[in-house]
Design an enzyme around this catalytic site. Structure first.
Site, PDB file in Angstrom:
ATOM      1  N   ASN A 113      37.159  48.573  40.499  1.00  0.00           N
ATOM      2  CA  ASN A 113      36.310  48.206  39.355  1.00  0.00           C
ATOM      3  C   ASN A 113      34.825  48.125  39.695  1.00  0.00           C
ATOM      4  O   ASN A 113      33.984  48.476  38.869  1.00  0.00           O
ATOM      5  CB  ASN A 113      36.814  46.919  38.700  1.00  0.00           C
ATOM      6  CG  ASN A 113      36.754  45.739  39.605  1.00  0.00           C
ATOM      7  OD1 ASN A 113      37.117  45.825  40.769  1.00  0.00           O
ATOM      8  ND2 ASN A 113      36.277  44.614  39.099  1.00  0.00           N
ATOM      9  N   GLU A 124      33.245  34.427  49.367  1.00  0.00           N
ATOM     10  CA  GLU A 124      32.278  35.420  49.804  1.00  0.00           C
ATOM     11  C   GLU A 124      30.888  34.937  49.397  1.00  0.00           C
ATOM     12  O   GLU A 124      30.750  34.063  48.547  1.00  0.00           O
ATOM     13  CB  GLU A 124      32.585  36.779  49.152  1.00  0.00           C
ATOM     14  CG  GLU A 124      33.933  37.336  49.608  1.00  0.00           C
ATOM     15  CD  GLU A 124      34.170  38.784  49.233  1.00  0.00           C
ATOM     16  OE1 GLU A 124      34.203  39.092  48.031  1.00  0.00           O
ATOM     17  OE2 GLU A 124      34.329  39.606  50.149  1.00  0.00           O
ATOM     18  N   GLU A 143      39.970  37.895  47.604  1.00  0.00           N
ATOM     19  CA  GLU A 143      39.312  37.717  46.305  1.00  0.00           C
ATOM     20  C   GLU A 143      40.229  38.392  45.285  1.00  0.00           C
ATOM     21  O   GLU A 143      40.338  39.611  45.267  1.00  0.00           O
ATOM     22  CB  GLU A 143      37.930  38.379  46.298  1.00  0.00           C
ATOM     23  CG  GLU A 143      36.906  37.699  47.183  1.00  0.00           C
ATOM     24  CD  GLU A 143      36.417  36.360  46.641  1.00  0.00           C
ATOM     25  OE1 GLU A 143      36.933  35.876  45.609  1.00  0.00           O
ATOM     26  OE2 GLU A 143      35.515  35.781  47.263  1.00  0.00           O
ATOM     27  N   CYS A 190      36.709  40.872  37.686  1.00  0.00           N
ATOM     28  CA  CYS A 190      37.557  39.729  38.024  1.00  0.00           C
ATOM     29  C   CYS A 190      37.070  38.486  37.299  1.00  0.00           C
ATOM     30  O   CYS A 190      37.882  37.727  36.764  1.00  0.00           O
ATOM     31  CB  CYS A 190      37.525  39.509  39.519  1.00  0.00           C
ATOM     32  SG  CYS A 190      35.851  39.407  40.171  1.00  0.00           S
TER      33      CYS A 190
HETATM   34  P1  NAD Z   1      44.948  46.480  43.825  1.00  0.00           P
HETATM   35  O1  NAD Z   1      45.455  45.215  44.408  1.00  0.00           O
HETATM   36  O2  NAD Z   1      45.912  47.399  43.209  1.00  0.00           O
HETATM   37  O3  NAD Z   1      44.187  47.351  44.938  1.00  0.00           O
HETATM   38  C1  NAD Z   1      43.057  46.860  45.636  1.00  0.00           C
HETATM   39  C2  NAD Z   1      42.935  47.608  46.955  1.00  0.00           C
HETATM   40  O4  NAD Z   1      44.019  47.233  47.810  1.00  0.00           O
HETATM   41  C3  NAD Z   1      43.025  49.131  46.854  1.00  0.00           C
HETATM   42  O5  NAD Z   1      42.150  49.689  47.808  1.00  0.00           O
HETATM   43  C4  NAD Z   1      44.482  49.411  47.193  1.00  0.00           C
HETATM   44  O6  NAD Z   1      44.706  50.720  47.680  1.00  0.00           O
HETATM   45  C5  NAD Z   1      44.758  48.364  48.251  1.00  0.00           C
HETATM   46  N1  NAD Z   1      46.137  47.892  48.375  1.00  0.00           N
HETATM   47  C6  NAD Z   1      47.101  47.829  47.432  1.00  0.00           C
HETATM   48  N2  NAD Z   1      48.215  47.260  47.938  1.00  0.00           N
HETATM   49  C7  NAD Z   1      47.927  46.925  49.219  1.00  0.00           C
HETATM   50  C8  NAD Z   1      48.664  46.278  50.260  1.00  0.00           C
HETATM   51  N3  NAD Z   1      49.921  45.847  50.090  1.00  0.00           N
HETATM   52  N4  NAD Z   1      48.058  46.083  51.461  1.00  0.00           N
HETATM   53  C9  NAD Z   1      46.777  46.471  51.646  1.00  0.00           C
HETATM   54  N5  NAD Z   1      46.043  47.102  50.709  1.00  0.00           N
HETATM   55  C10 NAD Z   1      46.611  47.319  49.513  1.00  0.00           C
HETATM   56  O7  NAD Z   1      43.800  46.049  42.809  1.00  0.00           O
HETATM   57  P2  NAD Z   1      42.944  46.976  41.829  1.00  0.00           P
HETATM   58  O8  NAD Z   1      43.813  47.354  40.674  1.00  0.00           O
HETATM   59  O9  NAD Z   1      42.252  48.030  42.598  1.00  0.00           O
HETATM   60  O10 NAD Z   1      41.816  45.958  41.339  1.00  0.00           O
HETATM   61  C11 NAD Z   1      41.926  45.163  40.214  1.00  0.00           C
HETATM   62  C12 NAD Z   1      42.246  43.734  40.612  1.00  0.00           C
HETATM   63  O11 NAD Z   1      41.267  43.265  41.524  1.00  0.00           O
HETATM   64  C13 NAD Z   1      42.194  42.771  39.426  1.00  0.00           C
HETATM   65  O12 NAD Z   1      43.266  41.864  39.482  1.00  0.00           O
HETATM   66  C14 NAD Z   1      40.876  42.033  39.636  1.00  0.00           C
HETATM   67  O13 NAD Z   1      40.823  40.755  39.045  1.00  0.00           O
HETATM   68  C15 NAD Z   1      40.804  41.973  41.117  1.00  0.00           C
HETATM   69  N6  NAD Z   1      39.419  41.789  41.531  1.00  0.00           N
HETATM   70  C16 NAD Z   1      39.044  40.602  42.097  1.00  0.00           C
HETATM   71  C17 NAD Z   1      37.707  40.381  42.434  1.00  0.00           C
HETATM   72  C18 NAD Z   1      37.247  39.093  43.054  1.00  0.00           C
HETATM   73  O14 NAD Z   1      36.190  39.081  43.672  1.00  0.00           O
HETATM   74  N7  NAD Z   1      37.972  38.003  42.919  1.00  0.00           N
HETATM   75  C19 NAD Z   1      36.776  41.383  42.191  1.00  0.00           C
HETATM   76  C20 NAD Z   1      37.190  42.568  41.598  1.00  0.00           C
HETATM   77  C21 NAD Z   1      38.517  42.773  41.287  1.00  0.00           C
END
Ligand code: NAD
Length: 474
Positions: free
Chosen positions: A142, A447, A238, A272
């Site tokens: 995102n 962070e 996060e 997020c």
């Molecule tokens: P996601 O968890 O599907 O993927 C995030 C990253 O992790 C990707 O690079 C993915 O390839 C990798 N990944 C997936 N499974 C993994 C595993 N088991 N081990 C290691 N790496 C793995 O998330 P997304 O769909 O890319 O992002 C959206 C989510 O992120 C939403 O829930 C959003 O709220 C959250 N988010 C949180 C913050 C924050 O700072 N709190 C900021 C932005 C997004």
């Protein structure tokens, strides 16, 4: 095809995957899919680079400032990459390059603390912050560049080296900053590898990194925590949020509507810590819904590569659009009403109409879950206790906001909400010096600011006994 950056060099692709342009639904480019051997190479080079990178603080600062400048210069290129791979309007994509530059600059100028706890005839006791080693940095789709640099900047400043992986939906912008870093940082200090979730899993279970800094969903975050625990790697997580915005009975609806709207629909709701549900007193409900709907109707939705005036692009993936569509349909089937929007935009891209929902309540999925898209439920509450109980329900605790004409009252109400960040008359106001993290399932650790830097360090105590050499007393 852009290449990965491993050990300061272009790493040829041995396998590839498709990158889809979400505005068209068609393949835009290919990206390298890192093999296990390439990941080993990246980790190995980061480990080797750590031996020298950790030593010279002045050199690190100089290189980080150089990289900051280069990131700022490349803002237009990032904007173009993010428009194509993520559907972001150009100004928002450009903003990500600026976030990277700003965070590098902030951390380059932040002093690493050296605390002296005792300095007398008996002893001198100092607390140092030491780098941990190699950091595995894993980012979501995102805000691909901005959130990656929330990790890279403090990690490098503390003296760690980094292997970073973007989401497979947005590899191009990250590959680009790898190219830029190649000319500035010593080989191995910042490696960029691209691939799917499996690559992320391999990074977390790899024996070299000592720290995993992960931003993504709660579901993945839990897997990361379990996998990291096997090797006692440190983690910062996060994760998701379901941020409430509570409108108080003294709020001026006309004054807040525009601002409140954009705290929910910024980046098409794909953030997020954006407003995910609004609680409003019965008396203000209709006026607020009308005002939010008016703003929604005024928004220009479209392909940022075709039109310059686009305010919202498509959703980033077809999966994400289906999820939002499913949650809205569920809300409508439970008595909800879409005052504006309520359905996908017909066509090849992953567009969805900006949607304001009413007639829904807690217990309906779009109120209880993180929708991560342009559909905002507005829910009425009886009294403040009721609003706070709903705001605090659920497992998330990332952000929350209170909207009011009385800032002091707003701050009092905000302090009753269980969330890592609480804002009054704004939401998602973020800055490099301000810590950001979640309560509950929204995360582990924080962070940004000095707290974010500490997360990439281990404490070391240096105790010099100035008395009779021998054992210290407990
Ligand atoms: P996601 O968890 O599907 O993927 C995030 C990253 O992790 C990707 O690079 C993915 O390839 C990798 N990944 C997936 N499974 C993994 C595993 N088991 N081990 C290691 N790496 C793995 O998330 P997304 O769909 O890319 O992002 C959206 C989510 O992120 C939403 O829930 C959003 O709220 C959250 N988010 C949180 C913050 C924050 O700072 N709190 C900021 C932005 C997004």
């Amino acid at each position: 095809m852009p290449a990965m950056t491993i050990n300061g060099r272009e790493a040829p692709a041995r396998a590839t995957f498709d990158v889809i342009n979400p505005s068209t639904g068609s393949v835009h480019a290919q990206a390298p899919d890192a093999t296990p051997e390439q990941l080993d190479e990246a980790m190995g080079s980061a480990s080797e680079a750590f031996r020298t990178w950790r030593r010279d603080e002045a050199f690190r600062i100089e290189k980080m400032l150089e990289l900051s400048q280069a990131m700022m210069t490349a803002v237009p290129e990032f904007a173009a990459d993010l428009a194509a791979e993520n559907g972001k309007p150009f100004d928002m994509g450009g903003m990500e390059g600026m976030v990277a530059a700003t965070w590098l600059d902030y951390y380059a100028n932040l002093e690493l603390p050296r605390e002296i706890l005792r300095d007398d005839d008996g002893a001198r006791v100092e607390v140092l912050r030491k780098p941990m080693g190699v950091v595995a940095a894993i980012a979501p789709w995102n805000i691909p560049i901005g959130l990656a640099f929330w990790k890279i900047a403090p990690a490098l400043r503390a003296g760690n080296t980094v292997v970073v992986k973007p989401s497979p939906y947005t590899p191009l912008s990250t590959l680009r900053f790898g190219e830029i870093a190649r000319d500035i940082l010593p080989p191995g200090v910042l490696n960029v590898v691209t691939g799917g979730d499996d690559l992320g899993k391999r990074m977390v279970s790899h024996p070299i990194p000592r720290k995993v800094s992960f931003t993504g969903s709660v579901a993945s975050g839990k897997h990361v925590a379990v996998a990291a625990a096997a090797d006692l790697k440190r983690v910062t997580l996060e994760l998701g949020g379901n941020d409430p915005a509570i409108v108080l009975d003294d709020a001026n609806v006309a004054e807040i509507a525009q601002g409140l709207f954009w705290t929910a629909f910024f980046n098409n709701g794909q953030g997020c810590c954006l407003t995910k549900r609004v609680y409003v007193p019965e008396r203000l409900h209709d006026d607020l819904v009308d005002a939010l709907a008016d703003v929604a109707r005024s928004v220009t939705v479209g392909d940022p590569l075709q039109r310059e005036d686009v305010q919202l692009g498509p959703l980033a993936t077809s999966f994400q659009r289906e999820r939002v569509a499913g949650l809205v349909e569920d809300a409508l089937s439970h008595g909800g009403k879409a005052v504006v929007g309520g359905k996908p935009v017909h066509g090849a891209g992953f567009f969805y109409e900006p949607t304001v929902l009413t007639g829904v309540d807690d217990g309906v999925r779009i109120v209880d879950e993180e929708q991560f898209g342009p559909a905002l439920p507005v829910v009425t509450y009886r009294d403040l206790d009721d609003a706070l109980a709903r705001a605090n329900a659920g497992t998330y605790g990332l952000g929350a906001s209170v909207w009011t004409s009385d800032l002091q009252r707003g701050a009092e109400v905000a302090s009753e909400i269980d969330a890592g960040s609480t804002w009054i008359n704004t939401h998602a106001a973020l800055a490099p010096e301000v810590p950001f993290g979640g309560h509950g399932w929204s995360g582990v650790g924080v962070e940004n600011g000095p707290w974010g830097l500490y997360g990439f360090t281990d404490i070391q105590v240096v105790h010099s006994n100035r008395g009779v050499p021998g054992p210290g007393a407990l």
